[in-house]
Each structure stands twice: as C-alpha cells, then as structure tokens.
Design an enzyme around this catalytic site. Structure first.
Site, mmCIF file in Angstrom:
data_model
loop_
_atom_site.group_PDB
_atom_site.id
_atom_site.type_symbol
_atom_site.label_atom_id
_atom_site.label_comp_id
_atom_site.label_asym_id
_atom_site.label_seq_id
_atom_site.Cartn_x
_atom_site.Cartn_y
_atom_site.Cartn_z
ATOM 1 N N SER A 254 4.387 1.992 7.733
ATOM 2 C CA SER A 254 4.000 1.574 7.092
ATOM 3 C C SER A 254 5.769 1.206 6.211
ATOM 4 O O SER A 254 6.217 1.817 5.625
ATOM 5 C CB SER A 254 3.229 1.931 5.937
ATOM 6 O OG SER A 254 1.616 2.531 6.586
ATOM 7 N N ASP B 153 -0.223 -7.224 1.947
ATOM 8 C CA ASP B 153 0.438 -5.869 1.869
ATOM 9 C C ASP B 153 1.961 -6.136 1.970
ATOM 10 O O ASP B 153 2.410 -5.637 3.062
ATOM 11 C CB ASP B 153 -0.155 -5.405 3.068
ATOM 12 C CG ASP B 153 0.108 -4.020 3.041
ATOM 13 O OD1 ASP B 153 0.502 -3.889 1.826
ATOM 14 O OD2 ASP B 153 -0.145 -3.278 3.879
ATOM 15 N N HIS C 6 1.081 -1.192 0.002
ATOM 16 C CA HIS C 6 0.112 0.354 0.293
ATOM 17 C C HIS C 6 0.653 1.082 -0.266
ATOM 18 O O HIS C 6 0.799 2.250 0.309
ATOM 19 C CB HIS C 6 -0.295 0.050 1.142
ATOM 20 C CG HIS C 6 -0.431 -0.203 2.466
ATOM 21 N ND1 HIS C 6 -0.141 -0.878 3.891
ATOM 22 C CD2 HIS C 6 0.283 2.004 3.060
ATOM 23 C CE1 HIS C 6 0.419 -0.398 4.967
ATOM 24 N NE2 HIS C 6 0.498 1.256 4.349
#
Length: 258
Positions: free
Chosen positions: A208, A110, A66
C-alpha cells in the site's frame, strides 16, 4: 441476492481495511541497489514498516491515505532497499497531508502527501521519481512495475528487501466487471487496475502506498486488492490514478505545506 452482495461487499472492505498497512510483492524480483531510488518505507513510531511510498521532490513523499495509522506519528525512510540496514540519517519526520476528499479505501481518493521535516538528501541512493505532466490514461495492457517490501505469498513471512514485479494495465470496464462479482457498488473513480487478474503477479498486504511505474513515471498508488487473498489470479489490483490528483499535488508542492 441483494443481501448477499451487501455481505460480500462488507467482507471485502473489512479485509481491505485490515490489510491496509504493510504489503508485499507477489512473484517479483529483488530490486538492484541503483534502481528505484525514489522508494520510501513509511514506518510507525517504533520504526516498523507500515507501507510503501515514493519521493516526488526534496520535500514530499506520496503514499496512500489509508496508511495513516489512526493519527499516530509516522516517519519515512529513504536511501535503502534493505530495511535491516536503516540508520537515523535515512529517517525523516513528516507532516501528513491526506487528500481532503478521502473517507475510506472503498470510497476512493486514497492518496496522501508526506511533507518531510527536512529536505531529502539527494544523491546516488536517493532520487525523486517523475510524475505525469498532465492528466492521462495509460493504455490497456501497457507494461508497468510495482515495488514494495514484505511477503512474497499470502502466508509467507515478510521480506526486508525491496522487490519489484511486472504487471500490465487492465481495461477499466473489465476491472469493473470482475470486481462486480465481489462488491455491489462500482469501484471508486480515479483509479487504475493492473495485475492480480490474468497473471500470478501483483501486490498484497502492505505494498500500500507504493508506486505503479510506467516508463519511469509514477502513474498509480497502491490502494487495495481482494482482502487477504494474494493467490493470483483473482480480481484486478486497484491503484489510485496519480494524474487525476495533479492540481492538488502541485498546489501542495508550491506551498510546501498541506
């Protein structure tokens, strides 16, 4: 009640998507310059930090899928813990290799490989991190570390200096149960839960793509938490389980391409 659960799930996913790029370590410490030399800053075409990542070979960095900013070019910075001290010798252009099964954060898978345009200059400031050798399960309550750049609380300003926090692995059933209070579908497969629950430490917006490290091995990739809320404890933080993607990673490294 079913409608309420759907609404809650929708809100959580919106928060996850909006917070996917750029995150922080909550209640952590500054990382010494001679440690965690595999850390990478994934940056946009203007040189602004978007996500964390970690070097796994001379050619490849791992981050979260992402972290791709809607098809725009990105680069990777290696060799500094202070993003105020970046020069162009530290920057590498990349080819993005998303996992082929990735659709969105809430569906899992992810993880993304970034193929460096030139080999990383390994030395006293840059070294790859070890990956699991085989598929594995990290024991419940095992001590780990998560690192990244950014805010140190929900409403604070971002920090340019790399920070690290200690977190523990959370039992998978406990993680599923806690997340069931805010989303109806079960959590994605192939994930690890650590931090954010039963502790005031964890990650937030923008860590992230960074690594969850256990015993010097990168076992997870920072994926998502509960939206904007970094005032832990709440529900557990969620990571992609690296060991479940080893065949895909090894194939890409062997081909030296996506």
């Amino acid at each position: 009640m079913h409608g309420l659960h759907k609404l809650l799930f929708f809100c959580v996913l919106i928060c996850v998507e909006e917070n996917a790029l750029g995150s922080e370590i909550i209640h952590g410490q500054t990382v010494p310059d001679d440690l965690m030399l595999y850390m990478a800053s994934v940056q946009n075409d203007k040189g602004i930090h978007l996500c964390g990542g970690f070097l796994i070979s001379e050619d490849f960095v791992v981050t979260a899928a992402h972290c791709d900013p809607k098809g725009k070019p990105i680069s990777v910075v290696l060799g500094t813990h202070d993003l105020n001290k970046v020069n162009e010798t530290m920057r590498y252009q990349v080819e993005k290799c998303k996992h082929p099964s990735y659709k969105d954060v809430g569906s899992g898978n992810d993880i993304m490989l970034l193929k460096l345009s030139t080999k990383a200059k390994l030395g006293h400031r840059v070294q790859p991190v070890q990956l699991p050798k085989t598929e594995m399960k990290v024991k419940d309550k095992a001590k780990c570390r998560v690192a990244g750049w950014g805010r140190t609380s929900t409403n604070s300003k971002t920090s340019p200096v790399l920070r690290v926090a200690g977190v523990s692995i959370i039992n998978h059933k406990t993680c599923q149960k806690e997340w069931a209070t805010v989303r109806r579908p079960p959590l994605p497969k192939n994930i690890i839960c650590a931090g954010g629950y039963g502790t005031d430490k964890g990650f937030c917006r923008g860590d992230s793509g960074g690594p969850l490290v256990h015993g010097g091995v990168a076992v997870g990739v920072v994926s998502f938490n509960m939206g904007y809320n970094c005032d832990y404890p709440n529900v557990p933080n969620v990571y992609t389980d690296v060991s479940k993607f080893l065949p895909w990673i090894k194939k890409s490294l062997k081909k030296r391409s996506c």
